[in-house]
Every structure is written in C-alpha cells, then in structure tokens.
Design a protein around this motif. Structure first.
Motif, PDB file in Angstrom:
ATOM      1  N   LEU A  50     -50.860 -50.688   8.730  1.00 44.60           N
ATOM      2  CA  LEU A  50     -50.068 -49.490   8.383  1.00 44.60           C
ATOM      3  C   LEU A  50     -49.100 -49.793   7.251  1.00 44.60           C
ATOM      4  O   LEU A  50     -48.896 -48.953   6.353  1.00 44.60           O
ATOM      5  CB  LEU A  50     -49.303 -48.996   9.620  1.00 44.60           C
ATOM      6  CG  LEU A  50     -50.133 -48.278  10.684  1.00 44.60           C
ATOM      7  CD1 LEU A  50     -49.295 -48.041  11.937  1.00 44.60           C
ATOM      8  CD2 LEU A  50     -50.659 -46.946  10.151  1.00 44.60           C
ATOM      9  N   ASN A  51     -48.520 -50.980   7.243  1.00 52.81           N
ATOM     10  CA  ASN A  51     -47.568 -51.347   6.193  1.00 52.81           C
ATOM     11  C   ASN A  51     -48.254 -51.633   4.856  1.00 52.81           C
ATOM     12  O   ASN A  51     -47.589 -51.651   3.807  1.00 52.81           O
ATOM     13  CB  ASN A  51     -46.738 -52.550   6.623  1.00 52.81           C
ATOM     14  CG  ASN A  51     -45.773 -52.221   7.746  1.00 52.81           C
ATOM     15  OD1 ASN A  51     -45.203 -51.125   7.765  1.00 52.81           O
ATOM     16  ND2 ASN A  51     -45.592 -53.134   8.679  1.00 52.81           N
ATOM     17  N   LEU A  52     -49.562 -51.852   4.878  1.00 49.48           N
ATOM     18  CA  LEU A  52     -50.310 -52.050   3.641  1.00 49.48           C
ATOM     19  C   LEU A  52     -50.703 -50.730   2.990  1.00 49.48           C
ATOM     20  O   LEU A  52     -51.002 -50.686   1.788  1.00 49.48           O
ATOM     21  CB  LEU A  52     -51.585 -52.856   3.916  1.00 49.48           C
ATOM     22  CG  LEU A  52     -51.426 -54.316   4.352  1.00 49.48           C
ATOM     23  CD1 LEU A  52     -52.787 -54.903   4.705  1.00 49.48           C
ATOM     24  CD2 LEU A  52     -50.757 -55.146   3.247  1.00 49.48           C
ATOM     25  N   LEU A  53     -50.697 -49.659   3.770  1.00 46.82           N
ATOM     26  CA  LEU A  53     -51.156 -48.355   3.274  1.00 46.82           C
ATOM     27  C   LEU A  53     -50.079 -47.685   2.429  1.00 46.82           C
ATOM     28  O   LEU A  53     -48.890 -47.889   2.631  1.00 46.82           O
ATOM     29  CB  LEU A  53     -51.527 -47.451   4.449  1.00 46.82           C
ATOM     30  CG  LEU A  53     -52.651 -47.940   5.364  1.00 46.82           C
ATOM     31  CD1 LEU A  53     -52.875 -46.965   6.504  1.00 46.82           C
ATOM     32  CD2 LEU A  53     -53.945 -48.154   4.568  1.00 46.82           C
ATOM     33  N   PRO A  54     -50.487 -46.863   1.465  1.00 50.15           N
ATOM     34  CA  PRO A  54     -49.502 -46.180   0.615  1.00 50.15           C
ATOM     35  C   PRO A  54     -48.751 -45.108   1.393  1.00 50.15           C
ATOM     36  O   PRO A  54     -49.306 -44.448   2.264  1.00 50.15           O
ATOM     37  CB  PRO A  54     -50.375 -45.544  -0.485  1.00 50.15           C
ATOM     38  CG  PRO A  54     -51.712 -45.365   0.160  1.00 50.15           C
ATOM     39  CD  PRO A  54     -51.868 -46.535   1.088  1.00 50.15           C
ATOM     40  N   SER A  55     -47.488 -44.959   1.083  1.00 51.10           N
ATOM     41  CA  SER A  55     -46.659 -43.954   1.764  1.00 51.10           C
ATOM     42  C   SER A  55     -46.585 -42.694   0.930  1.00 51.10           C
ATOM     43  O   SER A  55     -46.860 -42.697  -0.278  1.00 51.10           O
ATOM     44  CB  SER A  55     -45.258 -44.501   2.024  1.00 51.10           C
ATOM     45  OG  SER A  55     -44.641 -44.844   0.794  1.00 51.10           O
ATOM     46  N   ASP A  99     -59.688 -42.715  -1.274  1.00 53.71           N
ATOM     47  CA  ASP A  99     -59.050 -43.859  -1.922  1.00 53.71           C
ATOM     48  C   ASP A  99     -59.183 -45.107  -1.068  1.00 53.71           C
ATOM     49  O   ASP A  99     -59.291 -46.227  -1.585  1.00 53.71           O
ATOM     50  CB  ASP A  99     -57.560 -43.578  -2.141  1.00 53.71           C
ATOM     51  CG  ASP A  99     -57.314 -42.327  -2.961  1.00 53.71           C
ATOM     52  OD1 ASP A  99     -58.003 -42.152  -3.980  1.00 53.71           O
ATOM     53  OD2 ASP A  99     -56.449 -41.528  -2.567  1.00 53.71           O
ATOM     54  N   ILE A 100     -59.140 -44.903   0.250  1.00 53.90           N
ATOM     55  CA  ILE A 100     -59.171 -46.003   1.216  1.00 53.90           C
ATOM     56  C   ILE A 100     -60.063 -45.612   2.387  1.00 53.90           C
ATOM     57  O   ILE A 100     -60.047 -44.459   2.823  1.00 53.90           O
ATOM     58  CB  ILE A 100     -57.748 -46.328   1.722  1.00 53.90           C
ATOM     59  CG1 ILE A 100     -56.880 -46.878   0.580  1.00 53.90           C
ATOM     60  CG2 ILE A 100     -57.782 -47.321   2.891  1.00 53.90           C
ATOM     61  CD1 ILE A 100     -55.413 -47.046   0.958  1.00 53.90           C
ATOM     62  N   ILE A 101     -60.831 -46.567   2.885  1.00 57.79           N
ATOM     63  CA  ILE A 101     -61.625 -46.365   4.103  1.00 57.79           C
ATOM     64  C   ILE A 101     -61.199 -47.402   5.129  1.00 57.79           C
ATOM     65  O   ILE A 101     -61.102 -48.592   4.815  1.00 57.79           O
ATOM     66  CB  ILE A 101     -63.138 -46.502   3.840  1.00 57.79           C
ATOM     67  CG1 ILE A 101     -63.595 -45.506   2.755  1.00 57.79           C
ATOM     68  CG2 ILE A 101     -63.933 -46.281   5.134  1.00 57.79           C
ATOM     69  CD1 ILE A 101     -65.054 -45.681   2.351  1.00 57.79           C
ATOM     70  N   ASN A 143     -52.698 -39.160  -0.958  1.00 55.85           N
ATOM     71  CA  ASN A 143     -53.445 -40.297  -0.414  1.00 55.85           C
ATOM     72  C   ASN A 143     -54.649 -39.793   0.364  1.00 55.85           C
ATOM     73  O   ASN A 143     -54.498 -39.079   1.351  1.00 55.85           O
ATOM     74  CB  ASN A 143     -52.545 -41.132   0.505  1.00 55.85           C
ATOM     75  CG  ASN A 143     -51.317 -41.656  -0.216  1.00 55.85           C
ATOM     76  OD1 ASN A 143     -51.415 -42.200  -1.306  1.00 55.85           O
ATOM     77  ND2 ASN A 143     -50.145 -41.477   0.399  1.00 55.85           N
ATOM     78  N   LYS A 144     -55.822 -40.172  -0.061  1.00 57.96           N
ATOM     79  CA  LYS A 144     -57.064 -39.745   0.588  1.00 57.96           C
ATOM     80  C   LYS A 144     -57.615 -40.939   1.374  1.00 57.96           C
ATOM     81  O   LYS A 144     -58.106 -41.903   0.781  1.00 57.96           O
ATOM     82  CB  LYS A 144     -58.061 -39.241  -0.449  1.00 57.96           C
ATOM     83  CG  LYS A 144     -57.569 -38.015  -1.207  1.00 57.96           C
ATOM     84  CD  LYS A 144     -58.519 -37.623  -2.317  1.00 57.96           C
ATOM     85  CE  LYS A 144     -58.097 -36.314  -2.963  1.00 57.96           C
ATOM     86  NZ  LYS A 144     -56.748 -36.383  -3.586  1.00 57.96           N
ATOM     87  N   ILE A 145     -57.516 -40.854   2.684  1.00 59.40           N
ATOM     88  CA  ILE A 145     -57.847 -41.991   3.537  1.00 59.40           C
ATOM     89  C   ILE A 145     -58.846 -41.569   4.608  1.00 59.40           C
ATOM     90  O   ILE A 145     -58.583 -40.653   5.390  1.00 59.40           O
ATOM     91  CB  ILE A 145     -56.581 -42.572   4.191  1.00 59.40           C
ATOM     92  CG1 ILE A 145     -55.620 -43.047   3.098  1.00 59.40           C
ATOM     93  CG2 ILE A 145     -56.930 -43.714   5.137  1.00 59.40           C
ATOM     94  CD1 ILE A 145     -54.305 -43.573   3.604  1.00 59.40           C
ATOM     95  N   MET A 146     -59.983 -42.246   4.648  1.00 55.09           N
ATOM     96  CA  MET A 146     -61.007 -41.980   5.654  1.00 55.09           C
ATOM     97  C   MET A 146     -60.882 -43.006   6.779  1.00 55.09           C
ATOM     98  O   MET A 146     -60.823 -44.212   6.526  1.00 55.09           O
ATOM     99  CB  MET A 146     -62.403 -42.055   5.036  1.00 55.09           C
ATOM    100  CG  MET A 146     -63.536 -42.006   6.057  1.00 55.09           C
ATOM    101  SD  MET A 146     -65.190 -42.099   5.294  1.00 55.09           S
ATOM    102  CE  MET A 146     -65.439 -40.393   4.838  1.00 55.09           C
TER     103      MET A 146
END
Length: 240
Positions: free
Chosen positions: A234-239, A163-165, A52-55
């Motif tokens: 936080l619950n919407l983000l991939p684990s 993947d997500i910002i 998971n690539k999260i900025m």
C-alpha cells in the motif's frame, strides 16, 4: 464508453460458449448447480479521468448469480449486460462499505481505494466462474473456464490500460496465472527481502515490460508476513 467497449469484447469472446454455463436450466446437458454465474468486470463512470488506474485481480467469487430466481436466459448480449451491471453495483457497494472483521479481499480493495482513489479501481478475477464447493480448477468444466477466463482478463487489460496490476488471486491458482502470463513476460522483477518482506509474499515486476505489477497472497491470508506485505505494498502505491 469503456464499459460499452468491454461489453462488446465480452460478447465476442463468449459468442460460442455453451449456454449451459450461463443458465443451469438450459435443457440437454444442464450444468451442475455448484457452478456460479458469469463474472465480468466493469469500471466506474469516472475511470477514464481517474488519476490512478489500478487493477486488482482476485480469485473466483462465491455465489455469483446473474439471473434472479425464476429468470431465464434470453440472449448472450443481455446476460453479459446483466453481469456487468451486477459487478458495478456490487463493487460500488463494497467500496462504500465498512471493513469486515479479520481479513477479507474487499478490506484490501477499500484500503487501495482510500490511498489511490476509488474511481480508477478495477476489480477483476483470474477465473470468470466460481465453484461453490471449492475452486473450479478440479471440475470437469475447467478447460472451458480457464480458456474463456484468460481471454476475458487479457482483453480487460488491453482496453482499460491500467497503470498498475496487483495479482492477489492466491497460491492455488498460481500455475494458471503463469499460463496466462509466463515468467518470460514478467521482466525486471524485484523483491523487498532487504526491507524484511519475503519474496513469496511480495514481488514486483513489469508485465510485458510495460505495466508495473505486483504479486501478493490473497488478501484473506492471515500470516503476519502476508499482512506485512500488504501494508508495505500500500505504501508503494501512488496516492491521490
């Protein structure tokens, strides 16, 4: 490899910046002492292989000094390298630390890292310089700060392809975030008001129709609704 690409891009963007922004002791128009050193982002060595690539985009970082006491500016290339090294060691230390009391920015980054994995986290800021007595927005240097900050942040997104910002830079700087990324580029927006989360506290959209993105208040916001929005996000983000 990615950090080398970032370093080269940063140097190109900053090649014509006045050295007074990098060293307060440069003669002929030295900058005020209230201006911090340059903040630029690096990534973990395992970033490219991370699931998971999260900025996470925050606001300016107080007391960000790149040059140590007595150290002088030598050249842009070595200065940028030092700033990236400082960022890397600082963020690794924060992610590995314990939560502070109350609310803080890095309590949130640690929570995201715990759920999504630390290797793919990107810690970035909307502005690349800080002003010790409040935001740099109202300083005479802001035009220069804003211009370079936009170029640096957009280049980070281009190179790192998150993947997500998560835009968590606070409300004061909202107009400037919208200058970087106009609403016309934030499409397919949705809120979670039906789930009891007010739109002003959490909004999801696709940046340029490509990158899943979220906007929240700065993680230091103490309002119950803001805290609830962070938990819901936080619950919407991939684990992992």
């Amino acid at each position: 490899m990615l950090n080398e690409r970032l370093w080269g891009a940063y140097c190109n963007i900053l090649e014509n910046i006045d050295p007074k922004f990098l060293d307060a002791r440069v003669p002929h128009g030295s900058r005020p002492e209230e201006l911090s050193g340059l903040f630029v982002t690096s990534v973990n060595d395992g970033y490219a292989e991370s699931k998971n690539k999260i900025m996470i985009v925050g606001s300016e970082t107080a007391g960000w000094n790149v040059l140590t006491k007595g150290e002088r500016f030598k050249c842009l290339e070595s200065y940028v390298r030092s700033s990236m090294d400082k960022h890397k060691s600082y963020f690794e230390r924060e992610l590995g630390g314990k939560n502070s009391r109350g609310y803080s920015f890095h309590n949130f980054t640690r929570a995201v890292g715990k759920r999504c994995g630390k290797e793919g986290l990107i810690y970035s800021n909307l502005f690349c310089f800080d002003w010790k007595k409040g935001s740099p927005i109202n300083t005479p240097h802001f035009d220069t700060i804003r211009r370079h900050s936009e170029l640096l942040l957009k280049k980070q997104i281009e190179i790192l392809e998150p993947d997500i910002i998560i835009f968590a830079n606070g409300m004061v700087s909202v107009p400037h975030r919208r200058e970087y990324f106009p609403l016309s580029e934030c499409i397919n927006g949705r809120d979670y008001s039906a789930q009891g989360i007010p739109n002003r506290h959490l909004w999801e959209f696709q940046l340029r129709g490509k990158t899943r993105s979220f906007r929240i208040h700065h993680p230091s916001a103490r309002a119950k609704a803001a805290a609830a929005a962070r938990t819901y996000l936080l619950n919407l983000l991939p684990s992992v």
